[in-house]
Write a protein that holds these residues in place. Structure first.
Motif, mmCIF file in Angstrom:
data_model
loop_
_atom_site.group_PDB
_atom_site.id
_atom_site.type_symbol
_atom_site.label_atom_id
_atom_site.label_comp_id
_atom_site.label_asym_id
_atom_site.label_seq_id
_atom_site.Cartn_x
_atom_site.Cartn_y
_atom_site.Cartn_z
ATOM 1 N N GLU A 301 65.046 37.169 -16.785
ATOM 2 C CA GLU A 301 65.751 36.159 -15.997
ATOM 3 C C GLU A 301 65.814 36.549 -14.519
ATOM 4 O O GLU A 301 65.784 35.697 -13.639
ATOM 5 C CB GLU A 301 67.168 35.940 -16.544
ATOM 6 C CG GLU A 301 67.144 35.149 -17.837
ATOM 7 C CD GLU A 301 68.536 34.876 -18.412
ATOM 8 O OE1 GLU A 301 68.616 34.077 -19.347
ATOM 9 O OE2 GLU A 301 69.519 35.470 -17.928
ATOM 10 N N PHE A 304 62.662 35.827 -12.938
ATOM 11 C CA PHE A 304 62.458 34.392 -12.860
ATOM 12 C C PHE A 304 63.448 33.713 -11.909
ATOM 13 O O PHE A 304 63.547 32.493 -11.865
ATOM 14 C CB PHE A 304 62.582 33.789 -14.266
ATOM 15 C CG PHE A 304 61.929 32.449 -14.401
ATOM 16 C CD1 PHE A 304 60.598 32.267 -14.079
ATOM 17 C CD2 PHE A 304 62.648 31.353 -14.865
ATOM 18 C CE1 PHE A 304 59.990 31.032 -14.200
ATOM 19 C CE2 PHE A 304 62.043 30.101 -14.989
ATOM 20 C CZ PHE A 304 60.710 29.956 -14.664
ATOM 21 N N ILE A 306 66.686 33.583 -11.875
ATOM 22 C CA ILE A 306 67.927 33.026 -12.412
ATOM 23 C C ILE A 306 69.091 33.955 -12.085
ATOM 24 O O ILE A 306 70.200 33.519 -11.827
ATOM 25 C CB ILE A 306 67.795 32.816 -13.925
ATOM 26 C CG1 ILE A 306 66.761 31.727 -14.184
ATOM 27 C CG2 ILE A 306 69.123 32.442 -14.556
ATOM 28 C CD1 ILE A 306 66.183 31.747 -15.557
ATOM 29 N N PRO A 326 64.316 29.536 -10.033
ATOM 30 C CA PRO A 326 63.094 29.448 -10.833
ATOM 31 C C PRO A 326 61.963 28.767 -10.068
ATOM 32 O O PRO A 326 60.803 29.143 -10.208
ATOM 33 C CB PRO A 326 63.532 28.623 -12.044
ATOM 34 C CG PRO A 326 64.977 28.916 -12.188
ATOM 35 C CD PRO A 326 65.495 29.064 -10.783
ATOM 36 N N ALA A 327 62.315 27.777 -9.239
ATOM 37 C CA ALA A 327 61.270 27.088 -8.483
ATOM 38 C C ALA A 327 60.494 28.082 -7.620
ATOM 39 O O ALA A 327 59.270 28.040 -7.554
ATOM 40 C CB ALA A 327 61.891 25.992 -7.623
ATOM 41 N N GLU A 328 61.227 28.997 -6.967
ATOM 42 C CA GLU A 328 60.545 29.994 -6.139
ATOM 43 C C GLU A 328 59.778 30.990 -7.000
ATOM 44 O O GLU A 328 58.682 31.422 -6.635
ATOM 45 C CB GLU A 328 61.565 30.732 -5.259
ATOM 46 C CG GLU A 328 62.097 29.850 -4.141
ATOM 47 C CD GLU A 328 63.108 30.576 -3.262
ATOM 48 O OE1 GLU A 328 63.111 31.826 -3.243
ATOM 49 O OE2 GLU A 328 63.885 29.877 -2.600
ATOM 50 N N VAL A 330 58.354 30.392 -9.779
ATOM 51 C CA VAL A 330 57.118 29.730 -10.208
ATOM 52 C C VAL A 330 56.094 29.819 -9.080
ATOM 53 O O VAL A 330 54.921 30.120 -9.300
ATOM 54 C CB VAL A 330 57.395 28.259 -10.601
ATOM 55 C CG1 VAL A 330 56.092 27.495 -10.779
ATOM 56 C CG2 VAL A 330 58.229 28.201 -11.868
ATOM 57 N N LYS A 331 56.551 29.579 -7.857
ATOM 58 C CA LYS A 331 55.659 29.693 -6.703
ATOM 59 C C LYS A 331 55.108 31.101 -6.573
ATOM 60 O O LYS A 331 53.967 31.302 -6.185
ATOM 61 C CB LYS A 331 56.423 29.344 -5.422
ATOM 62 C CG LYS A 331 56.277 27.922 -5.006
ATOM 63 C CD LYS A 331 56.327 27.801 -3.485
ATOM 64 C CE LYS A 331 56.271 26.333 -3.104
ATOM 65 N NZ LYS A 331 57.542 25.886 -2.532
ATOM 66 N N PRO A 359 56.800 21.406 -15.994
ATOM 67 C CA PRO A 359 56.608 22.346 -14.884
ATOM 68 C C PRO A 359 55.371 22.052 -14.039
ATOM 69 O O PRO A 359 55.233 22.590 -12.955
ATOM 70 C CB PRO A 359 56.441 23.707 -15.573
ATOM 71 C CG PRO A 359 56.610 23.466 -17.016
ATOM 72 C CD PRO A 359 56.528 22.024 -17.283
#
Ligand SMILES: Nc1ncnc2c1ncn2[C@@H]1O[C@H](COP(=O)(O)OP(=O)(O)OP(=O)(O)O)[C@@H](O)[C@H]1O
Ligand SMILES: [Mg+2]
Lengths: 500, 320
Positions: A301, A304, A306, A326-328, A330-331, A359
């Protein structure tokens, strides 16, 4: 043969035109533990929900203690001493443990709730189960495993004759599972009959007296456990004989000298989780082994975005990254198949299709604006094919799929995203043995194609089947690191994760 | 492989609003036949009168879909009408008036969004407070006096004009629904709004910036309610603090009638349009039937309850 405490005769059930149960018969003897096994979507949960009044049968008979009974709702089931521990957890997260246990049959003193008495009873039940928990703790604050234990406490707090466990161990650590088995044996001694649904064959062989196997909504066999082996059960489940070697380790090749895709240095997440350092190569599958609460989930987490680390560095491809969401993350190249699919993995009221592309939806667009429905449909069709998802079509509401099939979509959605580093937290919880093998293959293929994988599972056999390297964690600290080829038996790893 | 039967059931729930619409329409057409309910002029009139609520409901679909609620729309419209009329009075510039209105609306949406995403207020309370504040502002700015608009071009474009037999208000409605439909159904923003409302945690874990989505839906709602305010101003050829009173409820009712759930995660653009028109049709019929405004209010309330209950029933049928 002793008289059956419960008999189901020729039960049929359809949802729309999909026939889920076809003339299923099932018998339960007093004080027996009866396993119900079958592939994802075979109809196990549905059969049990008919017994507990969640669904009503289309036709068939229910005979309890020799008497014909109709079970129209959960209260009828309760009146007949039937209780179920649901696969989808059924506790109210905002209420306390005590409030949950007594929900619907609160103890009263006159017009008021008798809090003292309820608290006392709750303590007793928790103690019986060996759980060191405060009755006033909110359920939302508990880990998945403890939530599950509270669910069990809730069921056994009542006077039950028949207790149904729907994949109780999916979220439990080995220790907790061992404790669960103790509880089951205790209950059995008290004369309670139990139905035990699980995808873990070793558990079934250990705890159950008889096994019934469902395939495509039909009962293919009921047999004494003593006359069965794991291979036989799997063969009945899948309907073919050549399916024994799901968990075989296949040594893999990747560039062990290459540069690190991921480097974690002296990461401190909280007081308990401190000084975590490890690295991951391109194409490598690194496992985190540990007991429940050892910190596997927290590490993932944090990577990721979180949780925020208090100290330490995370480097992806040599570059420092700070994922604040999480958006960052993923980037920055991460993906996470989370531990709790219903809370974190899926939008239950949306379709299989919407969930599978969530996603990556921005990737499948025309002119960067409009959704490219043709390509999306293609991707999701492939997912359903590749993972063998059992669904009427891609527009089916995902909440109506069986548990294992839901999990496959959570995995599919992150495979679609194709991140550099893909993390799996208990990815096979609730997945049938055939599909487990498929998932292991898919993860291997993903790594073979250059992806890097962090993998955590409570199933040692699975860890050993898939990992190139395994790090053991105990209570938030890294306690060891093993190359896969240096571990020869499950016991070795089992012992390693118990050590400080 | 899905059965025809179960498909039909799902369709039924989806199309409930249309069925209700047709039934209510036929009902009124019969009993109000003599009063000219089905008269083309009257029907166009209904569309014209519901234009503002319809347009605000376009944003409402996103707002409710994302699991939020926006109670500021009515007072935003009022304040926007005040701004438009005052700027037209001072400068006569239509462009400036529109820009100022939209900027104001988006600004309010932005504040709503920040209250919800930064201060973590529940949307209901955040926008309830803002609703009062903005309505107060609209009263205060001229000390409750109405401001007439003498700019005929403005009035024609945004209110009183006709192209053939069709009011410009209807044309604006059509434009917004086409845009709304496309954005809601054909872009990732629409899907991400629904995912945010359907399961915020799962959406966040999927890498969606849920806070940003919430900001956008509130800003969209602010912008469209400001535009509705411009249309109020054009139609009444004035700015008045009392415009749009109670519109927030009409918008929510229309969107829910159109198939959205208050819990978030669902919604339909066409459904919302039909829902708005349904509500407009009912008010119109009640006036034609000669009910007093007190009676209208009672019947209107009961009909909303009945209609929402009906579509809920259809939804529940689907689950079993
Ligand atoms: N309410 C429902 N509406 C429509 N279909 C349903 C519903 N509930 C279950 N199904 C379908 O019935 C089939 C059997 O589901 P069930 O949950 O009983 O499987 P299961 O054997 O428990 O599988 P798993 O091991 O994955 O939990 C599945 O294909 C599922 O999609
Ligand atoms: Mg199940």
């Amino acid at each position: 043969m002793s008289q059956n405490i419960l008999e189901l005769k020729n039960i049929n059930k359809s949802f729309g035109a999909a026939k889920v149960l076809k003339d299923v018969s099932f018998e339960l003897q007093p004080a027996e533990v009866h396993a119900l096994v079958g592939g994802n979507g075979a109809g196990k949960s549905t059969l049990m929900k008919i017994m507990t009044g969640v669904y009503t049968k289309d036709s068939g008979e229910i005979i309890i203690n020799g008497e014909h009974k109709e079970i129209h709702n959960t209260n009828d089931a309760k009146a007949n001493g039937i209780a179920m521990i649901f696969q989808e957890m059924s506790l109210v997260p905002t209420l306390s443990i005590m409030e949950n246990i007594f929900l619907g049959n609160e103890l009263k003193k006159g017009a008021f709730r008798d809090v003292a008495a309820m608290k006392k009873r709750t303590r007793e039940v928790l103690e019986e189960l060996g759980l060191d928990l405060n009755p006033d703790t909110r359920v939302s604050e508990l880990s998945v495993g403890l939530t599950q234990m509270v669910e069990i406490a809730k069921a056994v707090s009542k006077d039950v004759q028949i207790l149904i466990f729907d994949e109780p161990s999916a979220a439990l650590s080995d220790q907790e599972t061992a404790r669960l088995f103790e509880i089951i044996r205790q209950l059995k001694d008290k004369g309670v009959s139990m139905v035990y649904i699980s995808h873990r064959m070793n558990e079934i062989l250990e705890i159950c007296d008889r096994v019934s196997i469902l395939r495509d909504g039909q009962n293919v066999i009921t047999e004494e456990t003593a006359n069965l082996t794991m291979e036989k059960i799997v063969a009945y489940m899948l309907g073919d004989a050549n399916s024994g070697h799901q968990f075989e380790w296949i040594p893999r090749d990747y560039d062990k000298k290459g540069s690190d895709v991921l480097e974690v240095k002296n990461l401190k997440i909280n007081e308990k989780l401190d000084d975590i350092s490890f690295s991951l190569k391109k194409g490598e599958i690194l496992g985190f082994a540990g007991l429940m609460g050892s910190g596997r989930t927290e590490i993932m987490e944090t990577l990721f975005g979180i949780r925020r680390p208090e100290k330490g560095e995370i480097l992806v491809g040599g570059q420092k990254v700070h994922s604040k969401s999480p958006a960052e993350a993923v980037k920055n190249g991460f993906g996470l198949v989370p531990e709790n699919r219903r809370r974190e993995g899926l939008v239950l009221i949306h379709s299989v299709r919407e969930n599978a592309i969530l996603p990556v939806s921005t990737r499948y667009t025309k002119n960067k604006i409009f959704n490219d429905d043709r390509r999306i449909n293609q991707v999701v069709t492939d997912n359903i094919q590749d993972l063998g998802v059992k669904t009427s079509d891609m527009n089916q509401e995902i909440g109506l799929l069986s548990g294992g099939n839901q999990q496959k979509i959570v995995i599919a959605k992150w495979l679609n995203s194709d991140p550099r580093i893909l993390m799996f937290d208990e990815p096979t919880a609730g997945v049938d043995i055939g599909a487990k093998g498929e998932i292991i293959k898919i993860i291997r293929k993903y790594a073979d194609e250059g992806g890097s994988v962090l993998f955590a599972s409570s199933e040692i056999a699975e860890m050993l089947a898939i990992c190139d390297r395994i790090i053991t964690l105990f209570d938030g600290k890294i306690t060891g690191e093993f190359r896969r080829e240096d571990i020869s038996t499950e016991e070795e790893l089992q012992n390693a994760i118990q050590r400080k | 492989m899905q059965s025809k039967e179960s498909k039909k059931k799902i369709q039924l729930s989806k199309y409930m609003v249309y069925i209700v619409f047709v039934i209510v329409f036929i009902f009124f057409a019969i009993i109000l036949n003599k009063k000219g309910f089905v008269n083309p002029t009257n029907l166009l009139n209904i569309l014209r009168q519901t234009a503002m609520v319809s347009i605000m409901a376009v944003a409402g679909v996103f707002v409710l879909g994302a699991g939020q609620i926006d109670l500021t729309v009515g007072s935003n419209a009022a304040m926007s009408a005040m701004i438009a009329s005052l700027i037209l009075q001072e400068t006569g510039s239509i462009i400036l008036a529109i820009i100022a209105c939209l900027a104001f609306g988006i600004g309010i949406g932005c504040i709503n969004g920040l209250l919800v995403t930064r201060l973590r207020l529940p949307a209901f309370l955040a926008t309830l407070g803002m609703m009062q504040a903005v309505r107060g502002l609209a009263m205060w700015i001229t000390n409750t006096a109405a401001v007439p608009i003498s700019n005929n071009t403005f009035n024609q474009i945004f209110g009183t004009g006709f192209i053939g037999p069709i009011s410009v208000l209807i044309l604006w409605t059509i434009v917004f629904y086409i845009l709304g439909y496309i954005v809601f159904n054909k872009t990732t923003f629409g899907k991400h709004s629904l995912a945010t409302g359907g399961n915020e945690t799962a959406a966040r874990y999927s890498g969606i910036r849920v806070d940003r989505i919430k900001m956008y839906v509130f800003m969209l709602s602010g912008a469209l309610s400001a535009f509705a305010g411009i249309l109020y101003a054009g139609r009444m050829q004035s700015g008045r603090y009392s415009f749009g009173d109670g519109d927030e409820m009409s918008v929510i009712a229309a969107v829910v009638l159109g198939g959205a759930s208050m819990a978030g995660g669902t919604g339909s653009m066409i459904g919302a349009l039909v829902g708005s028109i349904l509500m407009g049709m009912i008010s119109n019929a009640l006036i034609l039937a000669g009910l007093t405004s007190a009676q209208q209010k009672i019947v209107n309330g009961l009909i909303i309850i009945a209609a929402v209950a009906l579509s809920n029933l259809a939804q529940r049928r689907k689950k079993n």
